[in-house]
Design a protein around this motif. Structure first.
Motif, mmCIF file in Angstrom:
data_model
loop_
_atom_site.group_PDB
_atom_site.id
_atom_site.type_symbol
_atom_site.label_atom_id
_atom_site.label_comp_id
_atom_site.label_asym_id
_atom_site.label_seq_id
_atom_site.Cartn_x
_atom_site.Cartn_y
_atom_site.Cartn_z
ATOM 1 N N MET A 1 3.453 5.083 1.371
ATOM 2 C CA MET A 1 2.537 3.960 1.880
ATOM 3 C C MET A 1 2.058 3.346 0.314
ATOM 4 S SD MET A 1 3.265 2.628 4.820
ATOM 5 C CE MET A 1 1.849 1.701 5.003
ATOM 6 N N MET B 1 6.588 -8.730 0.359
ATOM 7 C CA MET B 1 5.559 -7.941 0.807
ATOM 8 C C MET B 1 5.746 -7.499 2.139
ATOM 9 S SD MET B 1 3.033 -6.504 -0.561
ATOM 10 C CE MET B 1 1.779 -5.429 0.067
ATOM 11 N N SER C 1 12.655 -0.174 -4.575
ATOM 12 C CA SER C 1 11.709 -1.137 -4.948
ATOM 13 C C SER C 1 12.105 -1.671 -6.424
ATOM 14 C CB SER C 1 10.134 -0.738 -4.990
ATOM 15 O OG SER C 1 9.835 0.258 -5.988
ATOM 16 N N THR D 1 -2.398 -3.209 4.353
ATOM 17 C CA THR D 1 -1.566 -1.715 4.074
ATOM 18 C C THR D 1 -2.443 -0.648 4.280
ATOM 19 O OG1 THR D 1 -0.747 -3.127 1.908
ATOM 20 C CG2 THR D 1 -0.711 -0.781 2.044
ATOM 21 N N TRP E 1 -4.128 -8.621 1.905
ATOM 22 C CA TRP E 1 -2.785 -7.676 2.037
ATOM 23 C C TRP E 1 -3.354 -6.384 1.639
ATOM 24 C CZ3 TRP E 1 1.753 -8.964 3.457
ATOM 25 C CH2 TRP E 1 2.131 -10.404 3.279
ATOM 26 N N PHE F 1 8.675 -4.907 2.446
ATOM 27 C CA PHE F 1 8.180 -3.471 2.163
ATOM 28 C C PHE F 1 7.334 -2.800 3.217
ATOM 29 C CE2 PHE F 1 8.730 -2.747 -2.472
ATOM 30 C CZ PHE F 1 9.905 -3.688 -2.594
ATOM 31 N N LEU F 2 6.182 -3.834 3.778
ATOM 32 C CA LEU F 2 5.450 -3.150 4.527
ATOM 33 C C LEU F 2 6.173 -2.751 6.069
ATOM 34 C CD1 LEU F 2 2.369 -5.414 4.533
ATOM 35 C CD2 LEU F 2 2.488 -2.972 3.704
ATOM 36 N N THR G 1 8.400 0.679 4.974
ATOM 37 C CA THR G 1 7.531 1.901 4.562
ATOM 38 C C THR G 1 6.954 2.389 5.881
ATOM 39 O OG1 THR G 1 5.749 0.601 3.920
ATOM 40 C CG2 THR G 1 7.267 1.307 2.234
ATOM 41 N N SER G 2 6.260 1.486 6.649
ATOM 42 C CA SER G 2 5.606 1.968 8.129
ATOM 43 C C SER G 2 6.470 2.466 8.974
ATOM 44 C CB SER G 2 5.025 0.664 8.627
ATOM 45 O OG SER G 2 4.072 -0.005 7.730
ATOM 46 N N ASN H 1 3.925 0.272 -1.483
ATOM 47 C CA ASN H 1 3.834 -1.221 -1.186
ATOM 48 C C ASN H 1 3.044 -1.985 -2.279
ATOM 49 O OD1 ASN H 1 5.037 -1.184 1.730
ATOM 50 N ND2 ASN H 1 3.420 0.195 2.092
ATOM 51 N N TYR H 2 2.619 -1.221 -3.201
ATOM 52 C CA TYR H 2 2.075 -2.373 -4.215
ATOM 53 C C TYR H 2 2.784 -3.045 -4.962
ATOM 54 C CZ TYR H 2 3.858 -0.039 -8.318
ATOM 55 O OH TYR H 2 4.638 0.641 -9.160
#
Length: 474
Positions: free
Chosen positions: A341, A302, A267, A430, A426, A305-306, A309-310, A344-345
């Protein structure tokens, strides 16, 4: 633009962090020779080092970035003076750090206190400013290849020293400290050649105090903010140490948190690659089209990233089985899902951070990070004694979510924002994805494969439909 951003992230963003990412490749080789206690000692010491490193820099990276962007012809003069000041400051600060580390090393590593203090403190004293200047210069100049080459060399050496000291010499936690010191020295030599020989950015020790005071007025407000971020990412291990949680359990938590750290590296790479694009758009004062581009870029990041990570969390149990050749350490994978998770911020936080930093509202940033960092620590002190060390993962997730979304409700940000970002939507997405992947982490391989394929197809479709909006037209 998205393709260029991601290519730069891969080439010099991720490459700049190869020394840590390369450790993933070494996990199957070294984890069979390590114990939870080894991870506990390394986690506690590394947490303290992170805090000390951030305090040492005095937040001057913000000044380096701004001077490069706003004074393209005079920035070398600014950089050289700041380097001279930091070189003097680091000698004094480094001595204090080494003394502090000597007493902060856990009792389980009592026999190696002096070695750990020296190996960890000397790089803070001698190398950080050179490394920081090198990274910022190549990032802003959009010259990824020199950084990639340097990082590849450093990464190979780091993995080699790790494997040699831990798997061959059976040195346990000390292998990490020798490896970190070795890579710091090699990186300094290569960075020094680029900064001092090629760019002639030698430090000016006869620096102008008015210049230093002017820089510190901008940079020092960033220190509480930056420290809070580091405390947010490492304070859990510090609190567990203060609460006298057994070092073996801290080791399990540190193993889980390390996977969050690996993604944090990625990130940060994307953040480095994205910063020039944000600066380009933010320089167009009060231009709504530019504001829309910033939002589109943020939303694209975003979604990326989601997805990553998911899918990673969905397969976290299998990842641990493949990489961690130690049954005791493999039990930490549920905590890794929660922590990962939380990272994801970053894209949403990036939009707020770049806006406030460019407008030089650095004195407002602590209101985001300070509350998140202090809140995380307070919650840990309250919940860990009641629910055990696992509670630290949940408090970290909550604090990271605050980091990502609280800034959108600040007056300093709202005064310059021209387009909505829908932070609540969002955030809800998340949290929902965390619940889904945590619940399905133990599902069958067939179920996971189908879900992964569906998520991949949806992501590809979204990229195809969205990429045209990201083409620069400003």
């Amino acid at each position: 633009m998205l393709r260029k951003l991601l290519s730069h992230a891969v080439i010099y963003g991720l490459a700049a962090q190869v020394p840590r990412l390369a450790g993933v490749a070494a996990l199957p080789l070294i984890t069979r020779y390590l114990t939870p206690a080894d991870y506990g000692v390394a986690g506690v010491v590394t947490a303290y080092i992170s805090v000390f490193s951030m305090l040492q820099s005095l937040g001057l990276s913000v000044v380096l970035v701004n001077s490069y962007a706003r004074q393209p012809l005079r920035y070398p003069w600014v950089w050289r003076q700041l380097n001279g000041f930091m070189s003097v400051w680091s000698v004094v600060y480094g001595a204090v750090v080494m003394l502090a580390l000597y007493f902060l090393v856990p009792d389980e590593a009592d026999a190696h206190r002096l070695q750990i203090a020296l190996l960890s403190g000397l790089p803070i004293t001698l190398f950080i400013m050179t490394e920081m200047q090198s990274n910022i210069y190549f990032q802003l100049a959009q010259r990824p290849l020199p950084m990639a080459l340097r990082s590849f060399i450093v990464g190979v050496i780091g993995v080699g020293v790790n494997v040699y000291t831990i798997a061959y010499l059976k040195m346990g936690y000390m292998g990490w400290f020798y490896s970190a010191f070795t890579t710091a020295v090699v990186s300094f030599i290569l960075s020094g050649y680029s900064i001092y020989i090629r760019q002639k950015l030698w430090p000016i020790f006869n620096f102008k105090w008015w210049r230093i005071k002017q820089a510190l007025r901008v940079s020092l407000p960033v220190v509480p903010h930056s420290m809070a971020i580091f405390m947010l990412e490492t304070s859990d291990r510090l609190v567990l140490d203060v609460l006298r949680v057994p070092v073996q359990r801290i080791g399990l938590y540190n193993m889980a948190a390390s996977f969050g750290s690996y993604f944090m590296i990625a990130s940060l790479a994307v953040s480095q690659a994205a910063s020039p694009f944000y600066l380009q758009y933010l320089s167009l004062q009060q231009d709504r089209e530019a504001a829309v581009k910033v939002r589109q870029l943020t939303f694209a990041l975003m979604g990326l990233f989601l997805f990553i990570t998911s899918v990673s969390c969905l397969w976290m149990r299998e990842v641990f089985i493949v990489l961690i050749k130690n049954e005791a350490l493999q039990q930490a994978y549920p905590l890794a899902i929660i922590i990962l998770m939380g990272y994801n911020y970053r894209p949403m936080y990036l939009a707020v951070f770049n806006t406030l930093t460019y407008r030089e509202h650095t004195n407002k940033l602590w209101r985001i990070s300070g509350v998140a960092g202090v809140g995380n620590i307070v919650l840990n002190f309250i919940l860990v004694p009641i629910f055990g060390y696992e509670a630290a993962a949940y408090t970290t997730f909550a604090a990271l979510m605050y980091m990502g979304y609280a800034g959108f409700y600040m007056k300093a940000y709202k005064a310059t924002a021209m387009v909505p970002y829908y932070p609540i939507a969002w955030l809800a997405l998340t949290v929902s994805l965390l619940f889904i992947v945590y619940t399905l982490a133990d599902a069958s391989l067939i179920t996971k494969s189908i879900l992964t394929a569906v998520a991949g197809l949806l992501t590809i479709l979204a990229v195809i439909l969205y990429r045209r909006k990201l083409q620069p037209q400003v």
